[in-house]
Each structure stands twice: as structure tokens, then as C-alpha cells.
Design a protein around this motif. Structure first.
Motif, PDB file in Angstrom:
ATOM      1  N   ARG A 113     -55.767 -34.884  94.017  1.00  0.00           N
ATOM      2  CA  ARG A 113     -56.246 -35.332  92.708  1.00  0.00           C
ATOM      3  C   ARG A 113     -55.197 -36.248  92.068  1.00  0.00           C
ATOM      4  NH1 ARG A 113     -59.848 -32.597  89.260  1.00  0.00           N
ATOM      5  NH2 ARG A 113     -61.287 -31.240  90.396  1.00  0.00           N
ATOM      6  N   PRO A 114     -55.630 -37.280  91.355  1.00  0.00           N
ATOM      7  CA  PRO A 114     -54.661 -38.094  90.613  1.00  0.00           C
ATOM      8  C   PRO A 114     -53.991 -37.268  89.516  1.00  0.00           C
ATOM      9  CG  PRO A 114     -56.910 -38.695  90.031  1.00  0.00           C
ATOM     10  CD  PRO A 114     -56.999 -37.759  91.212  1.00  0.00           C
ATOM     11  N   ARG A 115     -52.769 -37.638  89.167  1.00  0.00           N
ATOM     12  CA  ARG A 115     -51.943 -36.836  88.261  1.00  0.00           C
ATOM     13  C   ARG A 115     -51.728 -37.588  86.944  1.00  0.00           C
ATOM     14  NH1 ARG A 115     -48.694 -33.217  91.374  1.00  0.00           N
ATOM     15  NH2 ARG A 115     -46.809 -33.634  90.150  1.00  0.00           N
ATOM     16  N   LEU A 116     -51.722 -36.795  85.861  1.00  0.00           N
ATOM     17  CA  LEU A 116     -51.613 -37.355  84.511  1.00  0.00           C
ATOM     18  C   LEU A 116     -50.418 -36.740  83.793  1.00  0.00           C
ATOM     19  CD1 LEU A 116     -53.152 -39.068  82.266  1.00  0.00           C
ATOM     20  CD2 LEU A 116     -54.087 -36.885  81.500  1.00  0.00           C
ATOM     21  N   ALA A 117     -49.581 -37.587  83.181  1.00  0.00           N
ATOM     22  CA  ALA A 117     -48.470 -37.129  82.332  1.00  0.00           C
ATOM     23  C   ALA A 117     -48.675 -37.682  80.924  1.00  0.00           C
ATOM     24  CB  ALA A 117     -47.134 -37.603  82.894  1.00  0.00           C
ATOM     25  N   VAL A 118     -48.328 -36.882  79.917  1.00  0.00           N
ATOM     26  CA  VAL A 118     -48.559 -37.258  78.521  1.00  0.00           C
ATOM     27  C   VAL A 118     -47.246 -37.238  77.754  1.00  0.00           C
ATOM     28  CG1 VAL A 118     -49.769 -36.677  76.386  1.00  0.00           C
ATOM     29  CG2 VAL A 118     -50.901 -36.318  78.592  1.00  0.00           C
ATOM     30  N   ILE A 119     -47.007 -38.296  76.998  1.00  0.00           N
ATOM     31  CA  ILE A 119     -45.922 -38.337  76.008  1.00  0.00           C
ATOM     32  C   ILE A 119     -46.606 -38.487  74.653  1.00  0.00           C
ATOM     33  CG2 ILE A 119     -43.841 -39.510  75.213  1.00  0.00           C
ATOM     34  CD1 ILE A 119     -43.673 -40.806  78.011  1.00  0.00           C
ATOM     35  N   GLU A 120     -46.413 -37.531  73.746  1.00  0.00           N
ATOM     36  CA  GLU A 120     -47.144 -37.603  72.481  1.00  0.00           C
ATOM     37  C   GLU A 120     -46.264 -37.218  71.303  1.00  0.00           C
ATOM     38  OE1 GLU A 120     -50.482 -35.011  72.413  1.00  0.00           O
ATOM     39  OE2 GLU A 120     -49.335 -33.198  72.782  1.00  0.00           O
ATOM     40  N   VAL A 130     -59.204 -32.361  81.525  1.00  0.00           N
ATOM     41  CA  VAL A 130     -58.652 -33.336  82.463  1.00  0.00           C
ATOM     42  C   VAL A 130     -59.090 -32.982  83.887  1.00  0.00           C
ATOM     43  CG1 VAL A 130     -56.497 -34.159  83.488  1.00  0.00           C
ATOM     44  CG2 VAL A 130     -56.707 -33.989  81.003  1.00  0.00           C
ATOM     45  N   HIS A 131     -59.053 -31.687  84.214  1.00  0.00           N
ATOM     46  CA  HIS A 131     -59.471 -31.237  85.546  1.00  0.00           C
ATOM     47  C   HIS A 131     -60.941 -31.583  85.786  1.00  0.00           C
ATOM     48  CE1 HIS A 131     -60.731 -28.395  88.706  1.00  0.00           C
ATOM     49  NE2 HIS A 131     -59.476 -28.529  89.143  1.00  0.00           N
ATOM     50  N   ASP A 132     -61.788 -31.363  84.763  1.00  0.00           N
ATOM     51  CA  ASP A 132     -63.208 -31.687  84.900  1.00  0.00           C
ATOM     52  C   ASP A 132     -63.430 -33.191  85.076  1.00  0.00           C
ATOM     53  OD1 ASP A 132     -63.808 -29.029  84.632  1.00  0.00           O
ATOM     54  OD2 ASP A 132     -64.336 -29.162  82.505  1.00  0.00           O
ATOM     55  N   SER A 133     -62.469 -33.989  84.631  1.00  0.00           N
ATOM     56  CA  SER A 133     -62.571 -35.441  84.781  1.00  0.00           C
ATOM     57  C   SER A 133     -62.055 -35.922  86.128  1.00  0.00           C
ATOM     58  CB  SER A 133     -61.797 -36.141  83.659  1.00  0.00           C
ATOM     59  OG  SER A 133     -62.294 -35.770  82.395  1.00  0.00           O
ATOM     60  N   GLY A 134     -61.617 -34.981  86.983  1.00  0.00           N
ATOM     61  CA  GLY A 134     -61.153 -35.346  88.321  1.00  0.00           C
ATOM     62  C   GLY A 134     -59.657 -35.523  88.438  1.00  0.00           C
ATOM     63  N   SER A 181     -47.806 -32.737  83.179  1.00  0.00           N
ATOM     64  CA  SER A 181     -46.742 -32.509  82.201  1.00  0.00           C
ATOM     65  C   SER A 181     -47.124 -33.080  80.852  1.00  0.00           C
ATOM     66  CB  SER A 181     -45.413 -33.137  82.667  1.00  0.00           C
ATOM     67  OG  SER A 181     -45.541 -34.539  82.788  1.00  0.00           O
ATOM     68  N   THR A 182     -46.564 -32.462  79.796  1.00  0.00           N
ATOM     69  CA  THR A 182     -46.688 -32.969  78.428  1.00  0.00           C
ATOM     70  C   THR A 182     -45.296 -33.009  77.815  1.00  0.00           C
ATOM     71  OG1 THR A 182     -48.910 -32.051  78.160  1.00  0.00           O
ATOM     72  CG2 THR A 182     -47.693 -32.583  76.157  1.00  0.00           C
ATOM     73  N   HIS A 183     -44.926 -34.139  77.267  1.00  0.00           N
ATOM     74  CA  HIS A 183     -43.602 -34.320  76.664  1.00  0.00           C
ATOM     75  C   HIS A 183     -43.814 -34.689  75.203  1.00  0.00           C
ATOM     76  CE1 HIS A 183     -41.857 -34.677  80.811  1.00  0.00           C
ATOM     77  NE2 HIS A 183     -43.089 -35.116  81.038  1.00  0.00           N
ATOM     78  N   ARG A 184     -43.342 -33.852  74.288  1.00  0.00           N
ATOM     79  CA  ARG A 184     -43.551 -34.086  72.855  1.00  0.00           C
ATOM     80  C   ARG A 184     -42.258 -34.627  72.241  1.00  0.00           C
ATOM     81  NH1 ARG A 184     -46.627 -29.409  73.974  1.00  0.00           N
ATOM     82  NH2 ARG A 184     -48.846 -29.819  73.615  1.00  0.00           N
ATOM     83  N   VAL A 185     -42.401 -35.690  71.473  1.00  0.00           N
ATOM     84  CA  VAL A 185     -41.241 -36.372  70.897  1.00  0.00           C
ATOM     85  C   VAL A 185     -41.464 -36.593  69.411  1.00  0.00           C
ATOM     86  CG1 VAL A 185     -40.721 -37.511  73.087  1.00  0.00           C
ATOM     87  CG2 VAL A 185     -42.194 -38.654  71.425  1.00  0.00           C
ATOM     88  N   GLY A 186     -40.407 -36.998  68.723  1.00  0.00           N
ATOM     89  CA  GLY A 186     -40.492 -37.301  67.306  1.00  0.00           C
ATOM     90  C   GLY A 186     -40.862 -38.757  67.078  1.00  0.00           C
ATOM     91  N   GLY A 210     -44.333 -37.769  89.256  1.00  0.00           N
ATOM     92  CA  GLY A 210     -45.216 -38.542  90.118  1.00  0.00           C
ATOM     93  C   GLY A 210     -46.587 -38.809  89.535  1.00  0.00           C
ATOM     94  N   PRO A 211     -46.687 -39.195  88.256  1.00  0.00           N
ATOM     95  CA  PRO A 211     -48.015 -39.395  87.662  1.00  0.00           C
ATOM     96  C   PRO A 211     -48.678 -40.686  88.147  1.00  0.00           C
ATOM     97  CG  PRO A 211     -46.335 -40.051  86.096  1.00  0.00           C
ATOM     98  CD  PRO A 211     -45.603 -39.478  87.288  1.00  0.00           C
ATOM     99  N   ASP A 212     -49.997 -40.639  88.274  1.00  0.00           N
ATOM    100  CA  ASP A 212     -50.766 -41.852  88.547  1.00  0.00           C
ATOM    101  C   ASP A 212     -51.057 -42.611  87.257  1.00  0.00           C
ATOM    102  OD1 ASP A 212     -51.649 -41.595  91.551  1.00  0.00           O
ATOM    103  OD2 ASP A 212     -51.814 -39.598  90.675  1.00  0.00           O
ATOM    104  N   LEU A 213     -50.939 -41.922  86.117  1.00  0.00           N
ATOM    105  CA  LEU A 213     -51.138 -42.547  84.811  1.00  0.00           C
ATOM    106  C   LEU A 213     -50.254 -41.836  83.803  1.00  0.00           C
ATOM    107  CD1 LEU A 213     -52.859 -44.650  83.190  1.00  0.00           C
ATOM    108  CD2 LEU A 213     -54.389 -42.746  82.614  1.00  0.00           C
ATOM    109  N   VAL A 214     -49.579 -42.607  82.951  1.00  0.00           N
ATOM    110  CA  VAL A 214     -48.774 -42.051  81.863  1.00  0.00           C
ATOM    111  C   VAL A 214     -49.470 -42.387  80.546  1.00  0.00           C
ATOM    112  CG1 VAL A 214     -46.565 -42.093  80.650  1.00  0.00           C
ATOM    113  CG2 VAL A 214     -46.620 -42.257  83.146  1.00  0.00           C
ATOM    114  N   VAL A 215     -49.739 -41.365  79.736  1.00  0.00           N
ATOM    115  CA  VAL A 215     -50.350 -41.545  78.423  1.00  0.00           C
ATOM    116  C   VAL A 215     -49.256 -41.483  77.369  1.00  0.00           C
ATOM    117  CG1 VAL A 215     -51.949 -40.572  76.726  1.00  0.00           C
ATOM    118  CG2 VAL A 215     -52.555 -40.561  79.155  1.00  0.00           C
TER     119      VAL A 215
END
Length: 563
Positions: free
Chosen positions: A338-345, A362-366, A371-376, A393-398
């Protein structure tokens, strides 16, 4: 409505006549409770009020930003709430105050056996198994009524009794603050605009200039009998209390007829309180659901407040839609993983994309959320954060809701580590400064972003963009400039059609009609008074604003279809 204290702490102005306390609908008895509330030093209180057989929920709040006044909201009820009788409200109120059945019977003039039966009935009716449960429910649902049946006694630490005791001994009544009337003889429409400053100054510039362009266009088209617009702009850093106080005081002193704003009220509670207490129509693009909920739950206080965009849930929906149509999610059976998603928010401020259901969605979307990284609001070491995120190793970084400087620094750091890394930003690239700060390091990876209120590439959008560029010498961003333009034009239409300066008439017009602007169609028919988004809030494209997704490249930005 607000009620004012005198210069002497602990006292309130006394009305000219105790029999006619100066505000229809607020009796002398209720005004004594306001005086008691102010005297006992509580920040807020909510209770049931019953007088002459009429029931209401009353909420009082101390408003230090507005000069230490007490804000009072009275919501009439058809009768006792929660399916209870008046006697059951008396019983549960006294149970919550810690009285035993014998004490309750003495106050109510009935037998102990009758009270015992009534308490048992309340336990069954409300699904509780103890008096402690009844007490907790009464406090949680604000079922304690005033006046307290049988009066007050010395039971320290119970705020309703403290309020009642101070009310009983108050020598003065509260008096409503003088109502602000617009200047006599002024026929112009005066619109105030709150432009965010400080770290958000690039967006504030877009807001101020978009609103100014609308004022210019309106005044240029007026005939001799038309109503011209005066524009009052205040620049407010929503994270600086002094800046907020000064800006709001300037709007009050300017006697504005209505106010437009971007998201200052999302970052500063004082701005949202000001919007409620000013008593004039207030339009904003604060996208948080909690603001819509406040208007829905307390229309008496927030009835002048309108959210001219959908709420933040559409950001998550747009991201999930993009994931579903992304080539990495449609690779077929031969795909190794499955493609991998990482989030910076952004951490806090009510704008998180991730929640307890995010990983499952996200899993239902394939995809798999790795990971989730929370910042100020600022990122101390963008390079180190980018390296940490890419290690998964994310395929997309949000990258969600960061300021322009932080988001651009992260984008450049990600590209430096991995030139082909695709990224998906939420909202920030709508500000022109983002593209300028990332133009040299765009890399080869795709940069996608979305916004719930944005300028499409249609004739209205192109016409606005060209007029903005001619006027200010630069192209507008994709969100706040055109949103502010629409707000001013919408207000002018409402004031002109109604022919009235009364906020109630303007508010009613906004609720009853629809307005087509640059960013879409604005309709405030729902109780929360916010625009709906297409396609995630409604399937009706003609009465909503499209949630737009853009592709950012060296050649500019283009809207892409992810529905």
C-alpha cells in the motif's frame, strides 16, 4: 446584551427606576442575579430561570476585553426542559445542592415520603442509580434553577448559592450598557475589515486589498442616489492581546455598520466575543466547526455572525478524495504494498486534519498512514523535520495549515532531501508568498494543495484577478483576497436591498437569500449560518462553494478534478 459595572469594583450601575430597570425582558429580579454574578467573581454561569411561570436558560459571562461588562444571554423555553415537570426541576436542583429529603420537604412544604417518591421517579426517568448521579446530571445539563426553591443558606463552594447570596444582598441592580447608535446624519455605509498581522501579515494584506477593491468598485458604479461605502481597516495580530484590543477598540470608535474578517476569530477568542457583542453583522472565513456550532447553539448571542466558507472537515474530505484517485492507490493487484502517507500539521488552533478516525479512513482510501508530526506556528529546524518525515518512506507528505514561512521552508527542505517527493499542502499555498519562496526549489515532485474557499479559473475569477493586478501591481492569492471582495459586495447588496441600517434586517436578508461571488455561491440557510461546500457538504453545486484542489508548478496554479 451586555451590562456594565461602575468604576468602583464589585458594584454595578443602578437604573433610574427599580420598577423599570431599563431593558425590556430583563426583570429587576434577574438583574439582581446579574449584580450577584458580578459580585461573586465567577467567569461564567448558566442556569434555568423561572419567573411568573416563564422558563428560560440564562448564561452570564464576564467580558474583560469589552471593559469588564457582563454578557447575558436569555433563551426562552416552552416549559421545563428535559421532559421534567416544574416540581421535578425543584427536586433535582435541591438534590444537586446537597440537601437531604427531609430538608427538601421542608423547603417545598410537602412530606418526606412524597419527596422520596419523587426522587425515585427522577432516578428512573433520567436513568441514574444514585443521588450523586442526579447531582452530576443536573450540573452537566444546567438543570439547576434560580430562584433557589426555599432560598439560600450557608453552603460554601456551590457557585449557584454564592450567586444567589450576593444577589440577595446587592443594593444595586445591573443596567444594560448604553446601546451604540450609528452617527446621526451619516448616509454612507461604513464597513470595517480585520486584516491579520504579525506572522499572518501576507494573508492580512490579501484581505485588506481584496476588500478595498470591492469598495472601489462599488463606489465607482454608484449613481447620485446610491449609498457609498467607507472602509475602515485595522491590522490585528491575533496572537497579541494588546494588538487585538487596540484593533477592536478602533472598529468600535469608528462606528462601523458591519465587519469583515478572515480567520482572526479562529486564533483569538476575543475577536469571536467581539463579533457577538458588537451587535453588527460580522462576516468571517474562520473555518472551524466550533464556530458554526456556537452560532447554532446560541443564536441569541451569535445571530449576527456568518461564516462565509465551509468548515474544516472539507479539508479532510478533499485529501481523502485525492488519495483515492492517486495513481499510487490504483496500481492494481501487482502493487507490492500500500502507498504510505505522512502528515505534518499545525498543533492546536482547531485545525487538525488527523483525528481518531483518520488512519481508518486513509486505509479505506487504499493508503497506510505511517506517521503524524505536529508542530507549532514556527519550525525551528525544517531540515531535521524533513529528514525525520522522509525516513518513514512516504509516497506522499501532507503539510497542513502551517504559516507561509514554515510551510515554504519545509517544502524546500523536503525537495533538498528528495527532489522527486510529492507533497500535498492544505491552504497555505493560497498565499502568494508561498510560491515565491519555493520557486527555485520546486524539484520534480508534484505539489498539490486544497482550500475550502478559493478562486476558480472561470470568467469571474479571471476578471477579479486582472482587476486586482491592475490596482495593486501583483496577482492575488487564491483564497482570502477574493473571499474579502465577496464579503464586502455581499454586505453592500444586503444593506442596499433592505434599505436599512438595522443589523436585524441585514441579517435576515443574508439568511433568506443566496449571493453569487467570485469564490462561489454563499447561502446561510442552515442554523449555523455558514456556507456549504461542494461536493463534500452538499451535492448542489449551484448553492455552494466548491472545495478546490490545485496543482502548483513553475508555470502557476491550475485547478484539478479529484471528485
Amino acid at each position: 446584551m451586555t451590562l456594565t459595572p461602575t468604576d468602583r469594583p464589585g458594584q454595578l450601575h443602578q437604573p433610574d427606576s427599580p420598577e423599570q430597570p431599563g431593558r425590556p425582558g430583563l426583570s429587576a429580579a434577574l438583574l439582581r442575579r446579574v449584580a450577584g454574578f458580578h459580585a461573586c467573581g465567577l467567569p461564567s454561569a448558566q442556569f434555568l430561570w423561572c419567573e411568573d411561570g416563564r422558563w428560560a436558560w440564562v448564561r452570564m459571562e464576564l467580558r474583560p476585553v469589552a471593559g469588564a461588562v457582563v454578557s447575558v444571554s436569555v433563551r426562552p423555553l416552552d416549559g421545563p426542559p428535559a421532559g421534567l415537570t416544574a416540581r421535578e426541576i425543584d427536586i433535582i436542583s435541591l438534590v444537586a445542592l446537597g440537601l437531604a429529603n427531609r430538608e427538601i420537604s421542608s423547603r417545598l412544604g410537602t412530606s418526606v415520603r412524597t419527596v422520596t417518591t419523587q426522587v425515585e421517579r427522577l432516578l428512573r426517568k433520567l436513568g441514574q442509580d444514585s443521588r450523586a448521579g442526579l447531582s452530576a446530571l443536573a450540573v452537566d445539563r444546567d438543570l439547576i434553577r434560580l430562584p433557589i426553591p426555599g432560598g439560600v443558606e450557608h453552603r460554601p463552594g456551590i457557585r449557584m448559592l454564592d450567586l444567589e447570596r450576593h444577589a440577595a444582598t446587592a443594593r444595586t441592580l445591573a443596567t444594560p450598557a448604553p446601546r451604540r447608535f450609528r452617527s446621526a446624519g451619516r448616509d454612507t455605509l461604513r464597513i470595517g475589515t480585520i486584516a491579520v498581522a504579525g506572522a499572518f501579515a501576507p494573508d492580512g494584506r490579501e484581505t485588506a486589498q481584496g476588500a478595498a477593491l470591492a469598495v472601489r468598485d462599488i463606489n465607482a458604479l454608484l449613481h447620485d442616489d446610491g449609498r457609498s461605502v467607507e472602509h475602515v481597516v485595522v491590522h490585528v495580530d491575533p496572537l497579541d492581546e494588546e494588538s487585538v484590543r487596540a484593533g477592536l477598540a478602533a472598529l468600535t470608535a469608528a462606528d462601523v455598520d458591519a465587519v469583515t474578517s478572515s480567520y482572526a476569530s479562529a486564533l483569538s477568542p476575543a475577536v469571536f466575543d467581539f463579533a457577538a457583542d458588537l451587535g453588527r453583522t460580522f462576516l468571517h472565513t474562520n473555518t472551524w466547526t466550533r464556530s458554526v456550532d456556537a452560532v447554532r447553539e446560541d443564536p441569541h448571542r451569535y445571530g449576527h455572525v456568518f461564516q462565509t466558507c465551509p468548515s474544516e472537515t472539507a479539508y479532510r474530505s478533499a485529501l481523502l478524495a485525492y488519495l483515492r484517485c492517486h495513481p499510487a492507490a490504483t496500481g492494481g493487484e501487482g502493487q507490492r504494498r500500500r502507498p504510505r502517507l505522512a502528515v505534518i500539521e499545525l498543533d492546536g488552533y482547531g485545525c487538525a486534519v488527523t483525528d481518531g478516525t483518520f488512519a481508518a479512513r486513509v486505509h479505506d482510501s487504499g493508503w497506510t498512514a505511517v506517521s503524524t508530526h505536529r508542530v507549532g506556528l514556527t519550525v525551528d529546524d525544517a531540515d531535521a523535520l524533513a529528514a525525520e518525515v522522509l525516513a518513514d518512506g512516504p509516497d506522499l507528505v501532507v503539510v497542513s495549515h502551517l504559516g507561509v514561512e514554515a510551510a515554504a521552508a519545509l517544502q524546500n527542505a523536503i525537495v533538498a532531501h528528495s527532489p522527486r517527493q510529492p507533497t500535498y499542502h492544505i491552504y497555505t499555498p493560497s498565499v502568494p508568498g508561498f510560491a515565491r519562496r519555493t520557486a527555485r526549489g520546486a524539484g520534480e515532485g508534484e505539489v498539490i494543495w486544497s482550500t475550502v474557499t478559493g478562486r476558480p479559473d472561470d470568467p469571474l475569477g479571471r476578471r477579479f484577478s486582472e482587476a486586482y493586478a491592475r490596482t495593486f501591481g501583483t496577482r492575488p492569492g487564491r483564497s482570502q483576497a477574493s473571499a474579502a471582495y465577496d464579503q464586502v459586495r455581499m454586505l453592500h447588496t444586503a444593506f442596499s436591498v433592505t434599505g436599512s441600517f438595522r443589523p436585524e434586517a441585514v441579517d435576515a436578508y443574508l439568511r433568506d437569500g443566496a449571493y453569487r461571488g467570485v469564490n462561489g455561491t454563499y447561502l446561510f440557510a442552515e442554523p449555523g449560518q455558514s456556507s456549504s461546500g461542494y461536493p463534500y457538504d452538499t451535492a448542489d453545486r449551484s448553492l455552494s462553494q466548491p472545495t478546490l484542489t490545485y496543482r502548483l508548478s513553475r508555470h502557476g496554479q491550475e485547478v484539478i478534478n479529484v471528485a
